[in-house]
Design a protein around this motif. Structure first.
Motif, PDB file in Angstrom:
ATOM      1  N   ILE B  14     -39.801   3.373  -8.254  1.00  0.00           N
ATOM      2  CA  ILE B  14     -39.795   4.728  -8.798  1.00  0.00           C
ATOM      3  C   ILE B  14     -40.186   5.712  -7.694  1.00  0.00           C
ATOM      4  O   ILE B  14     -39.563   6.766  -7.499  1.00  0.00           O
ATOM      5  N   GLU B  16     -39.794   5.382  -4.563  1.00  0.00           N
ATOM      6  CA  GLU B  16     -38.705   5.525  -3.596  1.00  0.00           C
ATOM      7  C   GLU B  16     -37.628   6.487  -4.111  1.00  0.00           C
ATOM      8  O   GLU B  16     -37.155   7.366  -3.379  1.00  0.00           O
ATOM      9  N   ALA B  17     -37.278   6.337  -5.384  1.00  0.00           N
ATOM     10  CA  ALA B  17     -36.245   7.206  -5.950  1.00  0.00           C
ATOM     11  C   ALA B  17     -36.712   8.663  -5.975  1.00  0.00           C
ATOM     12  O   ALA B  17     -35.972   9.572  -5.581  1.00  0.00           O
ATOM     13  N   ILE B  18     -37.949   8.867  -6.433  1.00  0.00           N
ATOM     14  CA  ILE B  18     -38.452  10.249  -6.494  1.00  0.00           C
ATOM     15  C   ILE B  18     -38.503  10.859  -5.093  1.00  0.00           C
ATOM     16  O   ILE B  18     -38.083  12.003  -4.873  1.00  0.00           O
ATOM     17  N   PHE B  20     -36.739  10.150  -2.534  1.00  0.00           N
ATOM     18  CA  PHE B  20     -35.388  10.414  -2.044  1.00  0.00           C
ATOM     19  C   PHE B  20     -34.837  11.738  -2.582  1.00  0.00           C
ATOM     20  O   PHE B  20     -34.414  12.600  -1.834  1.00  0.00           O
ATOM     21  N   ILE B  21     -34.943  11.889  -3.920  1.00  0.00           N
ATOM     22  CA  ILE B  21     -34.346  13.121  -4.480  1.00  0.00           C
ATOM     23  C   ILE B  21     -35.133  14.354  -4.078  1.00  0.00           C
ATOM     24  O   ILE B  21     -34.564  15.417  -3.837  1.00  0.00           O
ATOM     25  N   ARG B  24     -34.195  15.254  -0.487  1.00  0.00           N
ATOM     26  CA  ARG B  24     -32.867  15.864  -0.457  1.00  0.00           C
ATOM     27  C   ARG B  24     -32.921  17.305  -0.957  1.00  0.00           C
ATOM     28  O   ARG B  24     -32.085  18.133  -0.601  1.00  0.00           O
ATOM     29  N   SER B 108     -34.681  12.228 -16.233  1.00  0.00           N
ATOM     30  CA  SER B 108     -33.501  12.332 -15.371  1.00  0.00           C
ATOM     31  C   SER B 108     -33.918  13.041 -14.097  1.00  0.00           C
ATOM     32  O   SER B 108     -34.827  13.867 -14.098  1.00  0.00           O
ATOM     33  N   ASN B 109     -33.274  12.691 -12.990  1.00  0.00           N
ATOM     34  CA  ASN B 109     -33.620  13.286 -11.697  1.00  0.00           C
ATOM     35  C   ASN B 109     -33.513  14.799 -11.746  1.00  0.00           C
ATOM     36  O   ASN B 109     -34.373  15.511 -11.215  1.00  0.00           O
TER      37      ASN B 109
END
Lengths: 435, 124
Positions: B14, B16-18, B20-21, B24, B108-109
């Motif tokens: 989690i 890592e995903a957070i 990343f977004i 970006r 959701s992102n």
């Protein structure tokens, strides 16, 4: 035809119904027709062997003739009414004063009401257990948390993979790996959860607490376990009894039953049926019997109950007053859930450890049923001088003749007890102005 | 100058995903997985916003939030609480302790980015 709550009338009704002559019935049970006539007109009270013989000749259960059965059904009906009182607004209240009429005229429907009331309380307890479990079950909470974490990671990564147009191949590989990892974890936790809930599914088949299962086990056996009466009866017989008992399913109930049977075995070894019966013909005083057999008076009370079938009842409670052992006897209604009547000699004994209490008590009713109760409170094995002492009170309940002398008024439990002005009352009765 | 954010979360995938977004989206991201030292890490980083998970090893997100709010310097720091339990009492507790926003997993992102932009002001 007027409905009568009396045993004699019921015998007469039944005899006429099957077309048996008074003289023939009298001869069959070995009494004079004149005496049977007195019985049928409720001028003589009967019980014990004669009642059983009459019931056999009339092809009915003795309890169908005795008042005990009716009293038990009545008290269950009142209990059922108490449980739902207030819940059924806008609906006519049950005619409590006509409960006897219902039992007399429509015994099948009365039985159905009671069976449903029992089922309702069982289901209520099941719902309570289940909702407790959903709120407090740490395993369930941890399992759900784990699944939600996986779902979160998967959703986030999947969305990155699909929505990021110019994603770097290294990052893409990394998130793909994360998705794979997390889906594996998700499927593992889902499987674990299903397995856990599957085992828990058994709960619908055993809605009762271990204590209730133990009570059902004892009641089914009448607190008499023949294999343990044999000279060779031992641990193996106890295990065999536990295995074949279909009332016992919960591991906790099985453990409780094992303890109960272990104690039964010790009692049976110390007071073997033959010699014990012989001694009882000489004296029925539990104290003297205890002395003669070198056991505690509580053991004597249990032993008498185990050897006298339907002619005795037995209850035991711990220091909190909770009933831990119950062998019912007709007419002396033991509450199924919750606390009993604080006036029982059992509780008098509980506050005076080691001092025997014998008392003649009377249950409420149009013809109050009388019982002779012997009770004693003894310390259970302690764990040392510094540990708190643990007490247990035991009470033997024997039927007593209805006439003669004063008896202490007692009840079953306050909610269904009609006695007014009772100093021991702890909550109002639903019985209003009866009794 | 990019805005700084600390992600306090113990699930590595989690995190890592957070990260990343958020990267970006222009944030400067640092991460922390241990509840016991999280408040200290936030203080040291002096970020513009915090993403704070509730279930952490060592100390819960609620306790960390309480610590931060007790310090005048971080009393107004935008904090987005994350939890897998969306019950009213959890929400109420987060509100009472001074969470700026509350979000339940899974999210959701886009929702998360939107919430952070709102509570931390538009990025430069």
């Amino acid at each position: 035809m007027a409905v009568s709550g009396l045993t004699g009338s019921r015998i007469r009704e039944r005899r006429s119904a099957i077309g048996l002559r008074q003289a023939d019935l009298a001869r069959a049970v070995g009494i004079s027709p004149a005496y049977l006539n007195l019985i049928e007109h409720n001028r003589r009270r009967i019980g014990g062997k004669l009642l059983v013989d009459l019931a056999r000749e009339l092809s009915v259960e003795p309890t169908q003739l005795s008042e005990g059965a009716e009293a038990a059904v009545l008290s269950q009906l009142r209990d059922a009414a108490a449980r739902l009182s207030g819940a059924a607004a806008g609906q006519a209240a049950p005619e409590l004063d006509r409960a006897e009429e219902l039992v007399g005229r429509l015994p099948g429907w009365a039985g159905l009401v009671n069976a449903q009331a029992r089922r309702i309380s069982e289901l209520e307890r099941l719902v309570e257990t289940l909702s407790d479990r959903l709120t407090h079950d740490p395993q369930l909470a941890a399992s759900l948390h784990e699944m939600l974490s996986s779902v979160t990671a998967i959703r986030s990564a999947a969305s990155i993979l699909t929505e990021t147009r110019d994603i770097d191949p290294d990052w893409q590989a990394r998130f793909l790996r994360n998705v794979r990892e997390e889906s594996q974890r998700l499927s593992d936790s889902a499987e674990g959860l299903v397995a856990y809930l599957d085992t828990g599914g058994d709960m619908t088949e055993r809605p009762l607490s271990p204590a209730d299962e133990l009570a059902a086990f004892i009641e089914a056996a009448g607190y008499h376990f023949a294999p343990l009466e044999e000279p060779r009866g031992g641990e193996a017989e106890i295990e065999a009894l536990l295995e074949t008992a279909d009332t016992l399913r919960d591991p906790g109930a099985i453990a409780m039953a094992r303890d109960m049977l272990g104690r039964y075995l010790a009692d049976a070894r110390a007071m073997q049926a033959g010699p014990f019966a012989t001694s009882r013909t000489a004296t029925d005083d539990p104290g003297r019997l205890a002395e003669a057999f070198g056991v505690g008076p509580d053991a004597v009370l249990r032993r008498i109950a185990s050897l006298t079938g339907a002619d005795s009842g037995l209850v035991a409670c711990d220091g909190s007053g909770t009933l831990t052992l119950r062998k019912p006897i007709a007419g002396f209604s033991l509450p199924r859930f919750g606390a009993a009547c604080p006036l029982w000699p059992l509780y008098r004994a509980l506050v005076r450890p080691s001092q025997p209490v014998s008392a003649l008590v009377e249950m409420p009713g149009r013809v109050g049923r009388r019982f002779l109760c012997h009770a004693i409170c003894m310390p259970r094995a302690t764990t040392g001088f510094s540990a708190p002492m643990v007490f247990e009170a035991t009470m033997l309940i024997l039927p007593a003749p209805d006439a003669g002398g004063p008896a202490d008024p007692v009840g079953s439990t306050c909610r269904i007890c009609p006695r007014e002005g009772c100093a021991a009352r702890r909550e109002p009765s639903i019985m209003g102005d009866q009794g | 100058m990019p805005k700084k954010i600390v992600v306090v979360e113990d699930e590595p995938n989690i995190t890592e995903a957070i990260s990343f977004i958020l990267s970006r989206d222009g944030w400067e991201v640092s991460t922390h997985a241990n509840g016991e030292t999280a408040a200290e890490a936030v203080r040291a980083a002096a970020p513009d916003a915090v993403v704070l998970d509730v279930m952490l090893p060592g100390r819960s997100g609620y306790e960390i939030l309480q610590d931060l709010r007790a310090d005048p310097e971080f009393a107004a720091l935008p904090v987005l609480m994350l939890t897998a339990r969306g019950q009213k009492k959890d929400r109420d507790l987060a509100d009472r302790l001074g969470a700026t926003r509350f979000m339940t997993k899974p999210f959701s992102n886009a929702e998360m980015l939107k919430a952070l932009r709102e509570i931390a002001g538009d990025l430069d």
